[in-house]
Design a protein around this motif. Structure first.
Motif, PDB file in Angstrom:
ATOM      1  N   LEU A   1     -45.027  31.173 -16.588  1.00 19.44           N
ATOM      2  CA  LEU A   1     -45.100  32.587 -16.238  1.00 19.44           C
ATOM      3  C   LEU A   1     -43.813  33.101 -15.600  1.00 19.44           C
ATOM      4  O   LEU A   1     -43.483  34.289 -15.720  1.00 19.44           O
ATOM      5  CB  LEU A   1     -46.285  32.830 -15.306  1.00 19.44           C
TER       6      LEU A   1
ATOM      7  N   SER B   1     -55.417  31.074 -12.010  1.00 16.45           N
ATOM      8  CA  SER B   1     -55.533  32.530 -12.116  1.00 16.45           C
ATOM      9  C   SER B   1     -54.761  33.225 -10.996  1.00 16.45           C
ATOM     10  O   SER B   1     -54.123  34.261 -11.209  1.00 16.45           O
ATOM     11  CB  SER B   1     -57.004  32.940 -12.092  1.00 16.45           C
TER      12      SER B   1
ATOM     13  N   ARG C   1     -51.127  33.106 -11.748  1.00 13.45           N
ATOM     14  CA  ARG C   1     -50.769  34.170 -12.688  1.00 13.45           C
ATOM     15  C   ARG C   1     -50.523  35.486 -11.955  1.00 13.45           C
ATOM     16  O   ARG C   1     -49.503  36.168 -12.181  1.00 13.45           O
ATOM     17  CB  ARG C   1     -51.863  34.359 -13.743  1.00 13.45           C
ATOM     18  N   LEU C   2     -51.434  35.861 -11.060  1.00 16.28           N
ATOM     19  CA  LEU C   2     -51.278  37.126 -10.333  1.00 16.28           C
ATOM     20  C   LEU C   2     -50.016  37.128  -9.471  1.00 16.28           C
ATOM     21  O   LEU C   2     -49.265  38.115  -9.445  1.00 16.28           O
ATOM     22  CB  LEU C   2     -52.509  37.378  -9.467  1.00 16.28           C
TER      23      LEU C   2
ATOM     24  N   SER D   1     -47.352  35.248  -9.863  1.00 13.09           N
ATOM     25  CA  SER D   1     -46.178  35.209 -10.744  1.00 13.09           C
ATOM     26  C   SER D   1     -45.863  36.597 -11.283  1.00 13.09           C
ATOM     27  O   SER D   1     -44.696  37.006 -11.349  1.00 13.09           O
ATOM     28  CB  SER D   1     -46.419  34.242 -11.904  1.00 13.09           C
ATOM     29  N   GLU D   2     -46.897  37.314 -11.682  1.00 12.98           N
ATOM     30  CA  GLU D   2     -46.678  38.671 -12.176  1.00 12.98           C
ATOM     31  C   GLU D   2     -46.083  39.561 -11.088  1.00 12.98           C
ATOM     32  O   GLU D   2     -45.208  40.397 -11.366  1.00 12.98           O
ATOM     33  CB  GLU D   2     -47.996  39.249 -12.686  1.00 12.98           C
ATOM     34  N   ALA D   3     -46.527  39.362  -9.838  1.00 17.83           N
ATOM     35  CA  ALA D   3     -45.964  40.146  -8.733  1.00 17.83           C
ATOM     36  C   ALA D   3     -44.498  39.797  -8.500  1.00 17.83           C
ATOM     37  O   ALA D   3     -43.662  40.675  -8.246  1.00 17.83           O
ATOM     38  CB  ALA D   3     -46.776  39.902  -7.468  1.00 17.83           C
TER      39      ALA D   3
ATOM     40  N   VAL E   1     -42.405  38.644 -10.787  1.00 23.68           N
ATOM     41  CA  VAL E   1     -41.644  39.169 -11.922  1.00 23.68           C
ATOM     42  C   VAL E   1     -41.399  40.666 -11.768  1.00 23.68           C
ATOM     43  O   VAL E   1     -40.295  41.160 -12.026  1.00 23.68           O
ATOM     44  CB  VAL E   1     -42.368  38.860 -13.245  1.00 23.68           C
ATOM     45  N   GLU E   2     -42.420  41.400 -11.316  1.00 23.95           N
ATOM     46  CA  GLU E   2     -42.253  42.844 -11.167  1.00 23.95           C
ATOM     47  C   GLU E   2     -41.252  43.184 -10.072  1.00 23.95           C
ATOM     48  O   GLU E   2     -40.453  44.115 -10.220  1.00 23.95           O
ATOM     49  CB  GLU E   2     -43.600  43.509 -10.902  1.00 23.95           C
TER      50      GLU E   2
ATOM     51  N   ARG F   1     -37.933  42.369 -11.460  1.00 25.72           N
ATOM     52  CA  ARG F   1     -37.537  43.362 -12.468  1.00 25.72           C
ATOM     53  C   ARG F   1     -36.793  44.531 -11.826  1.00 25.72           C
ATOM     54  O   ARG F   1     -35.781  45.002 -12.342  1.00 25.72           O
ATOM     55  CB  ARG F   1     -38.777  43.868 -13.206  1.00 25.72           C
TER      56      ARG F   1
ATOM     57  N   GLU G   1     -38.464  37.632 -20.814  1.00 19.49           N
ATOM     58  CA  GLU G   1     -38.876  36.599 -21.743  1.00 19.49           C
ATOM     59  C   GLU G   1     -38.082  35.335 -21.475  1.00 19.49           C
ATOM     60  O   GLU G   1     -36.849  35.393 -21.283  1.00 19.49           O
ATOM     61  CB  GLU G   1     -38.642  37.068 -23.185  1.00 19.49           C
TER      62      GLU G   1
ATOM     63  N   ARG H   1     -50.847  36.555  -3.780  1.00 22.48           N
ATOM     64  CA  ARG H   1     -51.919  37.295  -4.434  1.00 22.48           C
ATOM     65  C   ARG H   1     -53.201  36.464  -4.378  1.00 22.48           C
ATOM     66  O   ARG H   1     -53.174  35.231  -4.380  1.00 22.48           O
ATOM     67  CB  ARG H   1     -51.585  37.615  -5.890  1.00 22.48           C
TER      68      ARG H   1
END
Length: 773
Positions: A509, A544, A547-548, A550-552, A554-555, A558, A575, A608
């Protein structure tokens, strides 16, 4: 595809540490001035304690202190609580006598601790423990749960009206009776689910010390979750704020459910450390483990199944007497009741069901969760009953199951006990398993076995489990100065490979090398919250949450990358660990972004929480074949196929290892494992591995395990369903159905677990005697 990402059979990174002797277990930890504990244990299963003389022990060389139950009582130390409680059918609360850390007035099972010797080395402690003199008034013991509920039974606990802990009911009893009366056929069965011992490789241990700087009591122990243990210690036992304790669980050599709990030894050792202001350690030996670890199973059950003329199930009724042992253990009351009830009808479309469970005290070690915790017991019962019903109706076991499976088109499906399954195709899993097992060729294999003088049987079992435990899990991901990422998670590895599988999820992720992810768990000072391991929850909960988090990360990364690249954040594509401005070759990787954040004094660091919307429901089908030597009664498994639906699989190698271990434990219970007490004295007769049968490598067989991922669940952020207990749930009924298939073909009756050579031989002998007469 990322080399070491989700779905890859990555070798476990922790194995090098274990195999080269660099694992760090509780017994490996020592401190300056370390003291050691030996417990004085009752030789009787039931007795009043008239006096405890510790004078000679206290005067022995190397002894620092000797404590009894009176000492802990005087200092207001609480006992070991029964956390999960159930209601009686009339709405009243269950009976739960206090379980002391050290027995002061009476002992209720052989091996219960009466006193604790603390000395400068373990040998001195053990020697001095033999000098403690306890004056007992021995009393009659009761170990059989059916005898314990008789009107004239010996009462285990003084001052209680009976040995009944609870009388629990669930379901629609009146509707079941109506359906049974109208049924074309009613099939009944009596089942004994034998008592077993978990026997992890590493015995229980605890090492407590006082941190000179913080004043905290630091507890090192081998368990299944630091936060739950700390909460019980603080709230129920010592009655102090939780931050007075720091709990650390280093490497743990197996748990299988029985290391979830707070035990009397935890309380006693921690008390000694706080009282003496010195580090105090205890490591149990194998005899202590067999005597005092929480045992599993131990149920006596009568069940009825109603069928219509087409073979469809119309009603299901269960009446169980559950042996709880001498005390209601931490979750002991929940295991045979609510933990089993939700899946009582398993994968079958049964319109109505009713359950009745009596929890009973006996003079035996307490019983609690063992791999599967209620689901193996429920699944074993119904799968044995269905085979009996197939014979009674003249159908094959596979056909009768197919007629009654919940269809995939009915999902989501709410079963008769109110549990809603989100997805599953049980008929498909059966067909996959039977094809892999070459069911069509069994008749020829049976003929070949007969030509060798062997009996051959085949058995199958469909299964379903639900993932339980704490429905929340928090994960924190923090980037370090060296560019690595630390994943802090509140589950607890007991050897399942969490360091590998969690790192795989984060690596994919975050798009970073697997080797640059480190996983931290097992320390309340480093990890804020957590639900531990148990109920097959770890990967689908922690994964799970990863994942949450990791998404935080990444954002946030970003936005940093967008500013550096002078682009809009929404124009960046992430990517393979790299941010790229769409339509250009401008970009930067995650490690560079992390360094920018670190240089700015605000490192990438996000937490998260995953809040599970519903349980997940792993399911599948086991098919076992056995050969029996009729001259000796020895059972040999010869073929074994498993078709499993675990949803999305992160690491197939680790998952297969979990299934293999679960099947091994199911095979052990089915063929040899049995914790046995003498009915007169209450003494444990299986107190060593000379007496308690454990499966060895030669007892196992190659397992043909098929993992199917075409039915992921929406209840997990990864689509994963959990896998840790599935092997055990399916193994016992598949193996026993195979054994009984072989026996019944020879005119013998069905037998219960464990199917020891003596028991199998006796069943065949009885059949031959009847035939000869």
């Amino acid at each position: 595809m990322l080399k070491f990402g989700i779905g890859q059979a990555v070798r476990r990174v922790e194995d090098r540490r274990f195999l080269t002797g660099h694992g760090r277990y509780t017994d490996d930890i020592s401190f300056e001035g370390q003291l050691h504990v030996a417990f004085v244990r009752s030789p009787h299963a039931a007795a009043r304690i008239l006096a405890v003389d510790t004078a000679d022990a206290a005067a022995a060389e190397g002894v620092v202190a000797v404590f009894t139950g009176a000492d802990l009582d005087a200092d207001g130390v609480g006992g070991v609580p029964a956390v999960a409680r159930v209601k009686n059918a009339d709405g009243s609360g269950m009976q739960a006598p206090k379980r002391p850390a050290l027995a002061a007035d009476a002992v209720h099972f052989a091996g219960e601790a009466v006193a604790m010797v603390v000395a400068t080395d373990p040998v001195a402690a053990r020697d001095a423990a033999e000098l403690v003199v306890v004056d007992y008034d021995e009393r009659p013991a009761v170990v059989d749960p059916l005898k314990a509920v008789e009107e004239d039974a010996v009462v285990v606990h003084d001052g209680t009206p009976s040995n009944l802990c609870f009388d629990w009911r669930q379901g629609k009893a009146a509707e079941v009776e109506t359906a049974m009366a109208a049924a074309h056929q009613v099939v009944e069965i009596d089942i004994v689910n034998n008592r077993v011992s978990a026997n992890p490789l590493e015995p229980r241990a605890v090492n407590a010390t006082i941190d000179a700087e913080t004043g905290q009591t630091v507890v090192y122990t081998n368990g299944q979750g630091v936060h739950g243990l700390r909460g019980i210690l603080a709230d129920a036992v010592f009655k102090v704020p939780a931050d007075e304790f720091r709990v650390v669980m280093p490497d743990v050599g197996g748990g299988f459910g029985m290391k979830i709990f707070l035990y009397p030894e935890h309380v006693a050792v921690i008390y000694a450390a706080r009282k003496l202001r010195r580090p105090v350690k205890w490591t149990g030996d194998r005899s202590e483990s067999l005597l005092t670890d929480a045992h599993g199973r131990d149920l006596r059950t009568h069940a009825r199944l109603g069928l219509d003329a087409d073979g469809r199930f119309t009603a299901f009724e269960v009446s169980t007497v559950a042996n709880l042992g001498a005390y209601a253990s931490q979750f002991g009351a929940m295991i045979p009741t609510s933990a089993a009830a939700g899946l009582a009808t398993t994968v079958y479309a049964i319109p109505v069901a009713a359950l009745h469970v009596k929890g009973v005290f006996t003079n035996t070690a307490p019983v609690d969760a063992y791999r599967g915790a209620g689901r193996p017991e429920a699944n074993y019962l119904i799968e044995r009953l269905i085979d009996t019903a197939a014979r009674a109706t003249g159908r094959s076991p596979a056909e009768l199951r197919r007629i009654n499976y919940i269809p995939a088109t009915a999902m989501p499906y709410t079963n008769a006990m109110g549990t809603t399954y989100d997805c599953g195709d049980f008929a498909l899993m059966q067909s996959r398993a039977l094809e892999a097992a070459d069911m069509a060729g069994f008749a020829e294999r049976r003929r070949q076995s007969a030509a060798k003088g062997r009996l051959r049987g085949i058995g199958m079992a469909s299964y379903i489990e639900w993932t339980q435990g704490n429905p929340k899990e928090e994960v924190r991901i923090r980037f370090e100065a060296d560019g690595s990422a630390t994943v802090l998670v509140g589950t607890q590895s007991n050897g399942q490979g969490h360091e590998t599988s969690f790192a795989q999820v984060a690596a994919e992720l975050l798009g970073m090398p697997f080797e640059k992810v480190q996983v931290v768990m097992g320390d309340t000072a480093r990890v804020k919250t957590g639900g531990g391991t148990g109920g097959s929850r770890s990967l689908q909960m922690a994964g799970s949450a990863i994942r949450l988090a990791s998404e935080a990360v990444v954002e946030r990364a970003r936005s940093i990358a967008a500013e550096k690249l002078e682009a809009a954040a929404e124009d960046l594509v992430f990517e393979d660990g790299r941010f790229t401005v769409a339509g250009t070759d401008l970009g930067m990787d995650m490690e560079a972004v992390a360094q920018i954040a670190l240089d700015a004094g605000a490192p990438l660091d996000e937490s998260r929480t995953f809040d599970r919307p519903a349980p997940t429901f792993p399911n599948g089908c086991h098919v076992a074949e056995v050969e029996i030597d009729p001259e000796t009664g020895r059972v040999e498994p010869v073929r074994y196929v498993v078709a499993d639906d675990f949803g999305k699989v992160v690491n197939p190698m680790i998952v297969m290892g979990q299934v293999q271990g679960g099947v091994a434990q199911g095979l052990g219970q089915a063929l040899m494992e049995h914790a046995v007490y003498d009915e007169d004295s209450g003494q444990l007769l299986t107190g060593s591995f000379m007496d308690y049968g454990m499966p060895r490598a030669e007892d196992m067989i190659f397992l043909d395990i098929r993992l199917y991922e075409d039915l992921p669940t929406a209840s997990s952020g990864l689509g994963s369903k959990g896998c840790g207990e599935a092997g055990t749930i399916g193994a016992c009924p598949a193996i026993m159905n195979a054994i009984n298939d072989a026996l019944i073909a020879e005119g013998a009756g069905e037998i219960d677990m464990p199917a020891t050579p003596a028991r199998v031989w006796a069943a065949l002998g009885a059949a031959r005697s009847t035939a000869a007469a």
